[in-house]
Design an enzyme around this catalytic site. Structure first.
Site, PDB file in Angstrom:
ATOM      1  N   LYS A  15      -1.579 -27.498   9.906  1.00 15.86           N
ATOM      2  CA  LYS A  15      -2.364 -26.364   9.419  1.00 15.86           C
ATOM      3  C   LYS A  15      -3.186 -26.772   8.207  1.00 15.86           C
ATOM      4  O   LYS A  15      -2.854 -27.719   7.498  1.00 15.86           O
ATOM      5  CB  LYS A  15      -1.431 -25.201   9.033  1.00 15.86           C
ATOM      6  CG  LYS A  15      -0.626 -24.650  10.194  1.00 15.86           C
ATOM      7  CD  LYS A  15      -1.513 -23.935  11.171  1.00 15.86           C
ATOM      8  CE  LYS A  15      -0.715 -23.328  12.307  1.00 15.86           C
ATOM      9  NZ  LYS A  15      -1.515 -23.056  13.461  1.00 15.86           N
ATOM     10  N   CYS A  16      -4.240 -26.014   7.962  1.00 11.17           N
ATOM     11  CA  CYS A  16      -5.120 -26.202   6.820  1.00 11.17           C
ATOM     12  C   CYS A  16      -4.285 -26.290   5.538  1.00 11.17           C
ATOM     13  O   CYS A  16      -3.359 -25.501   5.375  1.00 11.17           O
ATOM     14  CB  CYS A  16      -6.078 -25.012   6.747  1.00 11.17           C
ATOM     15  SG  CYS A  16      -7.244 -25.074   5.396  1.00 11.17           S
ATOM     16  N   PRO A  17      -4.547 -27.251   4.670  1.00  9.64           N
ATOM     17  CA  PRO A  17      -5.677 -28.175   4.642  1.00  9.64           C
ATOM     18  C   PRO A  17      -5.351 -29.566   5.195  1.00  9.64           C
ATOM     19  O   PRO A  17      -6.128 -30.489   5.024  1.00  9.64           O
ATOM     20  CB  PRO A  17      -5.982 -28.280   3.148  1.00  9.64           C
ATOM     21  CG  PRO A  17      -4.610 -28.254   2.518  1.00  9.64           C
ATOM     22  CD  PRO A  17      -3.819 -27.278   3.397  1.00  9.64           C
ATOM     23  N   ASP A  42      -5.541 -26.436  14.609  1.00  6.48           N
ATOM     24  CA  ASP A  42      -5.768 -25.495  13.513  1.00  6.48           C
ATOM     25  C   ASP A  42      -7.087 -24.750  13.751  1.00  6.48           C
ATOM     26  O   ASP A  42      -8.139 -25.364  13.813  1.00  6.48           O
ATOM     27  CB  ASP A  42      -5.823 -26.261  12.185  1.00  6.48           C
ATOM     28  CG  ASP A  42      -6.072 -25.353  10.986  1.00  6.48           C
ATOM     29  OD1 ASP A  42      -6.053 -24.112  11.145  1.00  6.48           O
ATOM     30  OD2 ASP A  42      -6.291 -25.883   9.884  1.00  6.48           O
TER      31      ASP A  42
END
Length: 77
Positions: A15-17, A42
């Protein structure tokens, strides 16, 4: 002459980042002109990866949907 072999970097499930951070780190070891295919699940990567390329001067060669995610073909600046 840059290497034209495309390395695939599987970042599915992150997932981000993390996709951008890991792509940036991986690209540091590549020669200018090298291609890398980044695969991610993502949903924010469709915004984050192109933004990263623009910020760092890399060329987004292709962006395409894949099963469950997205694939980005990036040429290192």
């Amino acid at each position: 002459m840059p290497d034209t072999t495309v390395a695939t970097y599987d970042l599915k499930g992150l997932k981000c980042p993390l996709p951008v951070l890991k792509t940036r780190k991986r690209m540091q070891s590549l020669a200018p002109g090298s291609l890398i295919a980044v695969e991610t699940t993502d949903p924010l990567a469709v915004i984050d990866i192109p933004h990263f390329c623009h910020e760092d001067g890399h060329a987004m060669e292709r962006s395409e949907a894949i099963d469950g995610g997205h694939r980005f073909l990036i040429r290192k600046a």
